[in-house]
Design a protein around this motif. Structure first.
Motif, PDB file in Angstrom:
ATOM      1  N   VAL A  97      42.274  50.626  52.508  1.00 18.07           N
ATOM      2  CA  VAL A  97      42.907  49.377  52.084  1.00 18.07           C
ATOM      3  C   VAL A  97      42.164  48.170  52.652  1.00 18.07           C
ATOM      4  N   ALA A  98      41.658  48.274  53.866  1.00 21.44           N
ATOM      5  CA  ALA A  98      40.880  47.174  54.433  1.00 21.44           C
ATOM      6  C   ALA A  98      39.604  46.948  53.628  1.00 21.44           C
ATOM      7  N   THR A  99      39.023  48.020  53.121  1.00 21.47           N
ATOM      8  CA  THR A  99      37.842  47.876  52.270  1.00 21.47           C
ATOM      9  C   THR A  99      38.181  47.107  51.010  1.00 21.47           C
ATOM     10  N   VAL A 100      39.279  47.477  50.365  1.00 25.89           N
ATOM     11  CA  VAL A 100      39.653  46.819  49.113  1.00 25.89           C
ATOM     12  C   VAL A 100      40.118  45.388  49.360  1.00 25.89           C
ATOM     13  N   MET A 101      40.952  45.186  50.357  1.00 27.57           N
ATOM     14  CA  MET A 101      41.571  43.877  50.564  1.00 27.57           C
ATOM     15  C   MET A 101      40.700  42.891  51.350  1.00 27.57           C
ATOM     16  N   LEU A 102      39.776  43.373  52.160  1.00 30.20           N
ATOM     17  CA  LEU A 102      38.944  42.474  52.962  1.00 30.20           C
ATOM     18  C   LEU A 102      37.497  42.429  52.482  1.00 30.20           C
ATOM     19  N   LEU A 103      36.913  43.576  52.198  1.00 30.54           N
ATOM     20  CA  LEU A 103      35.495  43.613  51.854  1.00 30.54           C
ATOM     21  C   LEU A 103      35.220  43.112  50.441  1.00 30.54           C
ATOM     22  N   LEU A 104      36.053  43.483  49.481  1.00 31.56           N
ATOM     23  CA  LEU A 104      35.801  43.059  48.104  1.00 31.56           C
ATOM     24  C   LEU A 104      35.888  41.543  47.915  1.00 31.56           C
ATOM     25  N   PRO A 105      36.884  40.833  48.495  1.00 30.93           N
ATOM     26  CA  PRO A 105      36.829  39.368  48.385  1.00 30.93           C
ATOM     27  C   PRO A 105      35.605  38.764  49.079  1.00 30.93           C
ATOM     28  N   ILE A 134      39.318  37.334  39.576  1.00 34.14           N
ATOM     29  CA  ILE A 134      40.392  37.561  38.610  1.00 34.14           C
ATOM     30  C   ILE A 134      40.645  39.054  38.441  1.00 34.14           C
ATOM     31  N   LEU A 135      39.564  39.838  38.359  1.00 31.83           N
ATOM     32  CA  LEU A 135      39.735  41.296  38.279  1.00 31.83           C
ATOM     33  C   LEU A 135      40.410  41.837  39.531  1.00 31.83           C
ATOM     34  N   LEU A 136      40.039  41.308  40.679  1.00 39.05           N
ATOM     35  CA  LEU A 136      40.671  41.748  41.922  1.00 39.05           C
ATOM     36  C   LEU A 136      42.159  41.418  41.936  1.00 39.05           C
ATOM     37  N   PHE A 137      42.494  40.185  41.591  1.00 40.54           N
ATOM     38  CA  PHE A 137      43.878  39.738  41.700  1.00 40.54           C
ATOM     39  C   PHE A 137      44.805  40.404  40.694  1.00 40.54           C
ATOM     40  N   PHE A 138      44.302  40.711  39.502  1.00 38.20           N
ATOM     41  CA  PHE A 138      45.184  41.204  38.448  1.00 38.20           C
ATOM     42  C   PHE A 138      45.060  42.691  38.155  1.00 38.20           C
ATOM     43  N   ILE A 139      44.003  43.353  38.638  1.00 35.86           N
ATOM     44  CA  ILE A 139      43.838  44.773  38.353  1.00 35.86           C
ATOM     45  C   ILE A 139      43.695  45.593  39.622  1.00 35.86           C
ATOM     46  N   VAL A 140      42.704  45.295  40.437  1.00 32.36           N
ATOM     47  CA  VAL A 140      42.378  46.142  41.585  1.00 32.36           C
ATOM     48  C   VAL A 140      43.466  46.085  42.651  1.00 32.36           C
ATOM     49  N   ASP A 141      43.855  44.896  43.064  1.00 37.68           N
ATOM     50  CA  ASP A 141      44.853  44.766  44.134  1.00 37.68           C
ATOM     51  C   ASP A 141      46.224  45.332  43.755  1.00 37.68           C
ATOM     52  N   LEU A 159      47.055  42.546  54.826  1.00 39.45           N
ATOM     53  CA  LEU A 159      45.594  42.602  54.706  1.00 39.45           C
ATOM     54  C   LEU A 159      45.104  41.794  53.510  1.00 39.45           C
ATOM     55  N   TYR A 160      45.864  41.807  52.410  1.00 36.86           N
ATOM     56  CA  TYR A 160      45.508  40.977  51.261  1.00 36.86           C
ATOM     57  C   TYR A 160      45.490  39.502  51.650  1.00 36.86           C
ATOM     58  N   LEU A 161      46.542  39.059  52.333  1.00 39.70           N
ATOM     59  CA  LEU A 161      46.588  37.652  52.749  1.00 39.70           C
ATOM     60  C   LEU A 161      45.430  37.302  53.678  1.00 39.70           C
ATOM     61  N   CYS A 162      45.134  38.187  54.600  1.00 35.92           N
ATOM     62  CA  CYS A 162      44.006  37.936  55.506  1.00 35.92           C
ATOM     63  C   CYS A 162      42.704  37.818  54.732  1.00 35.92           C
ATOM     64  N   GLY A 163      42.507  38.694  53.757  1.00 37.88           N
ATOM     65  CA  GLY A 163      41.278  38.672  52.982  1.00 37.88           C
ATOM     66  C   GLY A 163      41.107  37.415  52.156  1.00 37.88           C
ATOM     67  N   VAL A 164      42.144  37.012  51.452  1.00 36.43           N
ATOM     68  CA  VAL A 164      41.991  35.818  50.610  1.00 36.43           C
ATOM     69  C   VAL A 164      41.977  34.542  51.441  1.00 36.43           C
ATOM     70  N   TRP A 165      42.708  34.522  52.546  1.00 33.73           N
ATOM     71  CA  TRP A 165      42.663  33.329  53.387  1.00 33.73           C
ATOM     72  C   TRP A 165      41.338  33.213  54.125  1.00 33.73           C
ATOM     73  N   LEU A 166      40.702  34.319  54.434  1.00 32.56           N
ATOM     74  CA  LEU A 166      39.403  34.263  55.111  1.00 32.56           C
ATOM     75  C   LEU A 166      38.268  33.919  54.155  1.00 32.56           C
ATOM     76  N   PHE A 167      38.277  34.500  52.957  1.00 36.20           N
ATOM     77  CA  PHE A 167      37.103  34.419  52.104  1.00 36.20           C
ATOM     78  C   PHE A 167      37.272  33.568  50.853  1.00 36.20           C
ATOM     79  N   VAL A 168      38.482  33.239  50.459  1.00 33.77           N
ATOM     80  CA  VAL A 168      38.666  32.472  49.229  1.00 33.77           C
ATOM     81  C   VAL A 168      39.084  31.046  49.544  1.00 33.77           C
TER      82      VAL A 168
END
Length: 116
Positions: free
Chosen positions: A12-20, A36-43, A71-80
């Motif tokens: 999950v850390a790979t998907v939620m942190l590494l992909l963004p 967009i693919l991450l937010f609507f399909i992968v996540d 982990l999703y919140l951490c990923g998008v807040w860190l990288f987006v």
């Protein structure tokens, strides 16, 4: 911590942190399409799978969907975008998907006699 929790955390850390983080290396248009693919399909599918996996052993894995949403919140807040509050709505939706799939799986397993 059990092996399953460690493997889940790594996946999950790979998907939620590494992909963004990887979307930052793409050109602007491709990065936006990847997000967009991450937010609507992968996540959402990641949270669905996490909820199903957590529902198999509810007593020890109940925190998996909550951890994935954090982990999703951490990923998008860190990288987006740092502390953009709109991502809280996405996290709440993903948490709902994870919790509902966890509850449905636990209910199905208990009715089938495979629950603990």
């Amino acid at each position: 911590m059990k092996k399953t929790a460690i493997f889940w955390l790594l996946g999950v850390a790979t998907v939620m942190l590494l992909l963004p983080a990887l979307t930052l290396s793409l050109p602007a248009e491709a990065g936006m399409a990847a997000l967009i693919l991450l937010f609507f399909i992968v996540d959402p599918f990641c949270l669905l799978a996490t909820g199903i996996f957590a529902g198999w052993d509810l007593r020890s894995r109940w925190w998996f969907p909550i951890g994935a949403a954090v982990l999703y919140l951490c990923g998008v807040w860190l990288f987006v975008d740092v502390f953009e509050m709109d991502f809280l709505l996405y996290a709440a939706g993903y948490l709902a998907v994870g919790l509902l799939s966890m509850g449905a799986t636990a209910l199905i397993w208990s009715k089938a006699g495979k629950g603990r």
